[in-house]
Design a protein around this motif. Structure first.
Motif, mmCIF file in Angstrom:
data_model
loop_
_atom_site.group_PDB
_atom_site.id
_atom_site.type_symbol
_atom_site.label_atom_id
_atom_site.label_comp_id
_atom_site.label_asym_id
_atom_site.label_seq_id
_atom_site.Cartn_x
_atom_site.Cartn_y
_atom_site.Cartn_z
ATOM 1 N N ARG A 25 -4.071 -66.265 -55.895
ATOM 2 C CA ARG A 25 -4.224 -67.700 -55.594
ATOM 3 C C ARG A 25 -3.312 -68.542 -56.499
ATOM 4 N NH1 ARG A 25 -9.938 -69.544 -57.271
ATOM 5 N NH2 ARG A 25 -10.647 -69.556 -55.107
ATOM 6 N N VAL A 47 -4.019 -73.101 -50.933
ATOM 7 C CA VAL A 47 -4.375 -71.690 -50.728
ATOM 8 C C VAL A 47 -5.785 -71.563 -50.173
ATOM 9 C CG1 VAL A 47 -4.557 -69.409 -51.807
ATOM 10 C CG2 VAL A 47 -2.800 -71.010 -52.590
ATOM 11 N N ASP A 48 -6.719 -72.334 -50.717
ATOM 12 C CA ASP A 48 -8.122 -72.113 -50.323
ATOM 13 C C ASP A 48 -9.029 -73.128 -50.988
ATOM 14 O OD1 ASP A 48 -8.432 -71.444 -52.998
ATOM 15 O OD2 ASP A 48 -8.641 -69.311 -52.661
ATOM 16 N N ALA A 100 -10.052 -70.774 -46.165
ATOM 17 C CA ALA A 100 -8.585 -70.794 -46.167
ATOM 18 C C ALA A 100 -8.102 -71.317 -44.816
ATOM 19 C CB ALA A 100 -8.048 -69.390 -46.449
ATOM 20 N N LYS A 104 -0.556 -72.783 -45.033
ATOM 21 C CA LYS A 104 -0.939 -73.295 -46.360
ATOM 22 C C LYS A 104 -0.280 -74.632 -46.682
ATOM 23 C CE LYS A 104 -2.837 -69.189 -47.205
ATOM 24 N NZ LYS A 104 -3.676 -68.884 -46.028
ATOM 25 N N CYS A 121 3.370 -67.500 -42.467
ATOM 26 C CA CYS A 121 2.290 -67.618 -43.452
ATOM 27 C C CYS A 121 1.229 -66.519 -43.309
ATOM 28 C CB CYS A 121 1.628 -68.981 -43.277
ATOM 29 S SG CYS A 121 1.142 -69.797 -44.801
#
Ligand code: URA
Length: 206
Positions: A25, A47-48, A100, A104, A121
């Motif tokens: 990450r 990323v998340d 996610a 991104k 991605c």
């Protein structure tokens, strides 16, 4: 499935060798990735959000304006609605999920990601799923379904939502499709159905 990194994309390849999620990450967020044109308009690589040890992983479409500004997935209006709905089912999205997206970096005007952007991605998303190994993978809307399970893309979303399935590409993981929160913001009449889908999710984990 396409989405393999090119032979000479050594930076991306290194990231995909990482086996520690938090390190992955951190390195992806700091990577200055230029694998597709979405890099031109971004502030952050998003990323998340959430917990990589969670039993549930959710996948949306791509960051919006607030996500791009803060570097976190689903923190805008849609994300807040998703948080409230999940809370109603007893889930805390920061503790019980890793969330996610297919891409991104924010698509301009929040448009749907193009195939070449999603494919550029996808190795990162697949690596996230590999490292998290979720018991349940929640697909938030048609974009996640289309790029992760292309063979199902012609099925109408309304026929798939809330009906768990499995796929040999993701052993040990149950997959369930939810309406995307942005769709629920546009059509709140679907909220009771969305709450039912969360009960299905809870049943899968019981
Ligand atoms: N919509 C998405 O699909 N993802 C986000 O992170 C925010 C809005």
């Amino acid at each position: 499935m396409s989405g393999q990194l090119g032979l000479f994309d050594t930076g991306g390849r290194e990231l995909l060798d990482l086996t520690d999620y938090r390190e992955f990450r951190r390195r992806l967020a700091a990577s200055d990735c230029t694998r597709c044109d979405l890099c031109r308009g971004r502030t952050h690589i998003v990323v998340d959000r959430g917990n990589p040890e969670a039993r549930i992983m959710a996948v949306g479409e791509g960051p919006g304006a607030e996500e791009d500004a803060r570097g976190l997935a689903f923190v805008g209006r849609g994300g807040r609605l998703f948080d409230r709905l999940m809370e109603g089912g007893g889930f805390d999205t920061n503790r019980d999920l890793l969330i996610a997206n297919v891409v991104k970096c924010r698509p301009p005007e929040n448009r749907v990601p193009q195939a070449r952007e999603a494919e550029a991605c996808l190795p990162f998303l697949l690596h996230q799923i590999r490292l998290v190994k979720p018991e349940v993978l929640v697909l938030l809307g048609a974009t996640a379904l289309r790029f992760l399970f292309p063979y199902r893309k012609r099925d109408a979303l309304r026929d798939l939502v809330g009906k768990p399935f499995t796929d040999p590409g993701f052993p040990g993981t149950r997959i369930v499709v939810f309406y995307h929160p942005a769709f629920l913001l546009r059509d709140p009449r679907k909220l009771p159905e969305a709450a039912e889908h969360i009960r299905v999710l809870a049943g899968l984990l019981a």
